[in-house]
Design a protein around this motif. Sequence first.
Motif, short mmCIF file in Angstrom:
data_model
loop_
_atom_site.label_atom_id
_atom_site.label_comp_id
_atom_site.label_asym_id
_atom_site.label_seq_id
_atom_site.Cartn_x
_atom_site.Cartn_y
_atom_site.Cartn_z
N LEU A 1 5.01 -20.72 -35.23
CA LEU A 1 3.77 -21.12 -35.89
C LEU A 1 3.73 -20.64 -37.33
CD1 LEU A 1 1.21 -20.52 -33.01
CD2 LEU A 1 2.12 -22.70 -33.81
N ASP A 2 4.28 -19.47 -37.59
CA ASP A 2 4.35 -18.97 -38.96
C ASP A 2 5.25 -19.85 -39.82
OD1 ASP A 2 3.90 -17.05 -41.09
OD2 ASP A 2 5.97 -16.42 -40.74
N TRP A 3 6.38 -20.26 -39.26
CA TRP A 3 7.27 -21.16 -40.00
C TRP A 3 6.59 -22.48 -40.30
CZ3 TRP A 3 12.05 -20.28 -36.39
CH2 TRP A 3 12.63 -19.05 -36.70
N TRP B 1 11.83 -27.57 -44.75
CA TRP B 1 12.88 -27.01 -43.90
C TRP B 1 12.29 -26.02 -42.90
CZ3 TRP B 1 14.96 -22.11 -43.16
CH2 TRP B 1 16.16 -22.07 -42.46
N GLN B 2 11.42 -25.12 -43.36
CA GLN B 2 10.82 -24.13 -42.46
C GLN B 2 9.88 -24.81 -41.47
OE1 GLN B 2 9.29 -21.36 -45.36
NE2 GLN B 2 10.75 -19.81 -44.66
N PHE B 3 9.13 -25.80 -41.92
CA PHE B 3 8.25 -26.54 -41.03
C PHE B 3 9.05 -27.22 -39.92
CE2 PHE B 3 5.95 -30.38 -39.77
CZ PHE B 3 4.74 -29.83 -39.38
N SER B 4 10.18 -27.81 -40.29
CA SER B 4 11.05 -28.47 -39.31
C SER B 4 11.61 -27.47 -38.31
CB SER B 4 12.20 -29.19 -40.01
OG SER B 4 11.70 -30.16 -40.89
N CYS B 5 11.99 -26.29 -38.77
CA CYS B 5 12.49 -25.25 -37.87
C CYS B 5 11.40 -24.81 -36.89
CB CYS B 5 12.99 -24.05 -38.65
SG CYS B 5 14.55 -24.33 -39.48
N GLY B 6 10.17 -24.72 -37.37
CA GLY B 6 9.06 -24.37 -36.49
C GLY B 6 8.82 -25.42 -35.42
N ILE B 7 8.88 -26.68 -35.80
CA ILE B 7 8.71 -27.77 -34.82
C ILE B 7 9.83 -27.75 -33.79
CG2 ILE B 7 8.78 -30.29 -34.57
CD1 ILE B 7 6.15 -29.48 -35.60
N VAL B 8 11.06 -27.61 -34.25
CA VAL B 8 12.20 -27.59 -33.33
C VAL B 8 12.10 -26.39 -32.39
CG1 VAL B 8 14.71 -27.29 -33.21
CG2 VAL B 8 13.72 -28.91 -34.81
N GLY B 9 11.72 -25.24 -32.92
CA GLY B 9 11.56 -24.05 -32.09
C GLY B 9 10.51 -24.23 -31.01
N LEU B 10 9.37 -24.80 -31.39
CA LEU B 10 8.32 -25.04 -30.39
C LEU B 10 8.76 -26.05 -29.34
CD1 LEU B 10 4.99 -25.02 -32.42
CD2 LEU B 10 5.81 -23.33 -30.78
#
Length: 68
Positions: free
Chosen positions: A28-30, A37-46
Amino acid sequence: MIRWSRVWLIGWLTFYVGVLPKAVPACLDWMSHPSTWQFSCGIVGLLILAAGVAFSLYQAGRALTRRL
């Protein structure tokens, strides 16, 4: 010899108690950063965490229906 059901149980307990409480806030922080790039990593992680939760519920459902 350890039964596979106990190994799965230990694995899922570790996932729910150790991984989820730390990984969800990190994702959620990402997602709150303006960087794409960080937003995409957050989505993929979730999505990966959601897949883990769905798989654990699937396994629990199969185990319960097998015993009935």
